[in-house]
Write an enzyme that holds these catalytic residues in place. Structure first.
Site, PDB file in Angstrom:
ATOM      1  N   HIS A  54      -7.994  47.398  16.181  1.00 40.53           N
ATOM      2  CA  HIS A  54      -7.653  46.364  17.169  1.00 40.53           C
ATOM      3  C   HIS A  54      -8.688  45.268  17.030  1.00 40.53           C
ATOM      4  CE1 HIS A  54      -7.018  44.245  20.942  1.00 40.53           C
ATOM      5  NE2 HIS A  54      -8.340  44.245  21.059  1.00 40.53           N
TER       6      HIS A  54
ATOM      7  N   TYR B   4      -5.282  48.277  27.900  1.00 38.51           N
ATOM      8  CA  TYR B   4      -3.975  47.791  27.458  1.00 38.51           C
ATOM      9  C   TYR B   4      -3.055  47.429  28.627  1.00 38.51           C
ATOM     10  CZ  TYR B   4      -4.786  48.873  22.511  1.00 38.51           C
ATOM     11  OH  TYR B   4      -5.241  48.878  21.210  1.00 38.51           O
TER      12      TYR B   4
ATOM     13  N   GLU C 269     -12.985  41.693  26.719  1.00 37.08           N
ATOM     14  CA  GLU C 269     -12.937  43.022  26.097  1.00 37.08           C
ATOM     15  C   GLU C 269     -14.344  43.555  25.815  1.00 37.08           C
ATOM     16  OE1 GLU C 269     -10.258  42.498  22.754  1.00 37.08           O
ATOM     17  OE2 GLU C 269      -8.528  42.286  24.087  1.00 37.08           O
TER      18      GLU C 269
ATOM     19  N   LYS D 113      -9.338  52.570  15.268  1.00 33.31           N
ATOM     20  CA  LYS D 113      -8.416  53.414  16.042  1.00 33.31           C
ATOM     21  C   LYS D 113      -8.367  54.866  15.526  1.00 33.31           C
ATOM     22  CE  LYS D 113      -5.399  49.620  17.530  1.00 33.31           C
ATOM     23  NZ  LYS D 113      -3.994  49.201  17.693  1.00 33.31           N
TER      24      LYS D 113
HETATM   25  P1  CMP Z   1      -3.416  46.086  19.241  1.00 31.72           P
HETATM   26  O1  CMP Z   1      -3.992  44.894  18.575  1.00 31.72           O
HETATM   27  O2  CMP Z   1      -4.339  47.199  19.533  1.00 31.72           O
HETATM   28  O3  CMP Z   1      -2.711  45.622  20.605  1.00 31.72           O
HETATM   29  C1  CMP Z   1      -1.570  46.255  21.130  1.00 31.72           C
HETATM   30  C2  CMP Z   1      -1.079  47.344  20.271  1.00 31.72           C
HETATM   31  O4  CMP Z   1       0.201  47.808  20.572  1.00 31.72           O
HETATM   32  C3  CMP Z   1      -0.988  46.856  18.848  1.00 31.72           C
HETATM   33  O5  CMP Z   1      -2.265  46.660  18.328  1.00 31.72           O
HETATM   34  C4  CMP Z   1      -0.140  47.925  18.203  1.00 31.72           C
HETATM   35  O6  CMP Z   1      -0.924  48.981  17.708  1.00 31.72           O
HETATM   36  C5  CMP Z   1       0.679  48.416  19.383  1.00 31.72           C
HETATM   37  N1  CMP Z   1       2.078  48.084  19.177  1.00 31.72           N
HETATM   38  C6  CMP Z   1       2.605  46.868  19.084  1.00 31.72           C
HETATM   39  N2  CMP Z   1       3.931  46.951  18.887  1.00 31.72           N
HETATM   40  C7  CMP Z   1       4.224  48.268  18.858  1.00 31.72           C
HETATM   41  C8  CMP Z   1       5.418  48.989  18.683  1.00 31.72           C
HETATM   42  N3  CMP Z   1       6.593  48.369  18.501  1.00 31.72           N
HETATM   43  N4  CMP Z   1       5.359  50.328  18.715  1.00 31.72           N
HETATM   44  C9  CMP Z   1       4.167  50.974  18.922  1.00 31.72           C
HETATM   45  N5  CMP Z   1       2.992  50.325  19.091  1.00 31.72           N
HETATM   46  C10 CMP Z   1       3.029  48.978  19.049  1.00 31.72           C
END
Ligand code: CMP
Length: 141
Positions: free
Chosen positions: A118, A52, A129, A12
């Protein structure tokens, strides 16, 4: 039983910005995963929102999309035995405060949003994905 799998990974913006790409890839390789596809890109807003989409009703959705398009990311396909679960072990918990010692998120993540990587949460999502970002001939095992 050990199964050869492919999973999807994103390094990221918080990590590319801090020049941590190599340190993170080393964690994958040391953990037994092989990088079989890799590209560094700047995500478009449309591509990030589509990726997303499952989180589109969450309060953090806009912040998440803005973050993901703020700097380059590295998209990768990782291959190995039980790659989906092994990758999740190597990454550690979503929130770095909960991540185990030695994991990517424990060592590098800044917070729950800027959490460096991620990784697909299931084999089914890994396949979806991978196809979202890679053509078959871009994956070389
Ligand atoms: P990822 O695995 O990329 O999948 C969804 C993403 O949302 C997660 O990782 C986090 O980076 C992000 N995420 C989850 N919860 C929160 C939160 N409370 N605030 C900001 N970002 C979040």
């Amino acid at each position: 039983m050990a199964l050869l799998q492919r999973t999807f990974s994103i390094i990221k913006p918080d990590a590319t910005k801090r020049n941590l790409t190599g340190s993170i890839i080393k964690k994958f390789e040391d953990g037994g995963l092989r990088i079989v596809a890799s590209k560094r890109v700047r995500l478009s807003r449309e591509k990030a929102e589509g990726f997303y989409a499952v989180h589109s009703e969450r309060p953090f959705f806009n912040e998440l999309v803005e973050f993901m398009i703020s700097e380059p990311v590295v998209l990768q396909v990782l291959e190995g035995e039980n790659a989906v679960s092994i990758n999740r072990e190597i990454m550690g918990a979503t929130n770095p405060d909960d991540a185990a010692e030695g994991t990517i998120r424990k060592e590098f993540a800044l917070d729950i949003g800027e959490n460096s990587v991620h990784g697909s949460d299931s084999l089914e999502n890994a396949n979806i994905e991978i196809k979202y970002f890679f053509k078959e001939d871009e994956i070389v095992g």
